[in-house]
Design an enzyme around this catalytic site. Sequence first.
Site, PDB file in Angstrom:
ATOM      1  N   LYS A 176       0.831  -1.201   0.000  1.00 23.20           N
ATOM      2  CA  LYS A 176       0.000   0.000   0.000  1.00 23.20           C
ATOM      3  C   LYS A 176       0.870   1.258   0.000  1.00 23.20           C
ATOM      4  O   LYS A 176       0.650   2.184  -0.799  1.00 23.20           O
ATOM      5  CB  LYS A 176      -0.926   0.019   1.219  1.00 23.20           C
ATOM      6  CG  LYS A 176      -1.865   1.217   1.243  1.00 23.20           C
ATOM      7  CD  LYS A 176      -2.745   1.225   2.471  1.00 23.20           C
ATOM      8  CE  LYS A 176      -2.002   1.737   3.678  1.00 23.20           C
ATOM      9  NZ  LYS A 176      -2.887   1.961   4.846  1.00 23.20           N
ATOM     10  N   ASP A 192      -6.614   1.299   0.927  1.00 24.18           N
ATOM     11  CA  ASP A 192      -6.706   1.541   2.363  1.00 24.18           C
ATOM     12  C   ASP A 192      -8.082   1.084   2.846  1.00 24.18           C
ATOM     13  O   ASP A 192      -8.848   0.472   2.098  1.00 24.18           O
ATOM     14  CB  ASP A 192      -6.437   3.013   2.686  1.00 24.18           C
ATOM     15  CG  ASP A 192      -7.584   3.933   2.295  1.00 24.18           C
ATOM     16  OD1 ASP A 192      -8.492   3.493   1.542  1.00 24.18           O
ATOM     17  OD2 ASP A 192      -7.595   5.099   2.741  1.00 24.18           O
TER      18      ASP A 192
END
Length: 269
Positions: free
Chosen positions: A155, A173
Site C-alpha cells: 500500500k 486503504d
Amino acid sequence: MTVNPGKVSLRSRISTLSEVTVDKSSRAARTETRTGLVRRARRMNRTLAQAFPDAHCELDFTTPLELAVATVLSAQCTDVRVNLTTPALFARYPTALDYAQADRTELEELIRPTGFYRNKAASLINLGQALVERYDGELPASMDELVRLPGVGRKTANVILGNAFGVPGITVDTHFGRLVRRWGWTTEEDPVKVEHAVGELIERKEWTLLSHRVIFHGRRVCHSRKPACGVCVLAKDCPSYGIGPTDPMEAAALVKGPETEHLLALAGL
C-alpha cells in the site's frame, strides 16, 4: 411479539445494514455480466472525477522521501495529524542519512503525536539505513525494490509510486476496500487481491486518481455506518443504495469536507 423499534440496539441496526449491503452487492454480482461490471465501474470513476476534480494525496510532501516518511506515520493516524507533525520532522531530518543516524529518543518525541511512535521511529531509522546502504540515500522507483524496504508494504509503495514518481498504482486503504466491496466491484477482502481485481476493471492510467477519488468519497460521503445515500452522485450505479438515509435533506447533513457545497449542488440542492 411486537418489537419496539426504539429498543433495537445500534449494534443490531448496523449488523442488519451490513447484511443488506452484502446481500444487495451479492445479488448485483450474480446478475451483472463482466462487461456490465467494467462499464459500470468506469462510469462510476468518471462520475467521481466530476465530484472530486481536485482529488489528491492528502499527505503533505515535497520529495519522495518525505512522502515515504509521511505514509509510514499515517498508519493508525489521520492525515491531518501527520501533516501537523511532519514540518518539524522534515526540517530536522531532510535526508535518508539523517534518519539513519537519528537519535531514537529525539525522533520518537517528534513523531509521538502520530501514535505507535516507538515502532514508527524504528521503521524510519531502519528505512534510512537501508536507503543509504542500498540506494545511496535515494528512494527507488519500483514496486519490487520499495516493498523490500523496512516499513514499506505494498500500500505504501503504491502511494509513493503514484504520487512521487507518476507510476500508476491502486492504494487499497480501509476506505477503498470498503467502498469497492459496497459497490460490488469485488468481494475480495485481501488488499492485494482487491488491488488486482479493481485493476482489471479500470484503465491503468486512472489507477492513482481513482484511489484518491474513492478515498475522498469514503471520507466525505460514503461513510462506514451512515452513508449519505440521498445526495450521493453514485446512487444510480450503487447496488448498496439505501443503507444510509435516502432523504436528501437528512443525507445532506452527513456530507463532510471542503467539497460539500459542490457535492450538494451536483445532487440538486
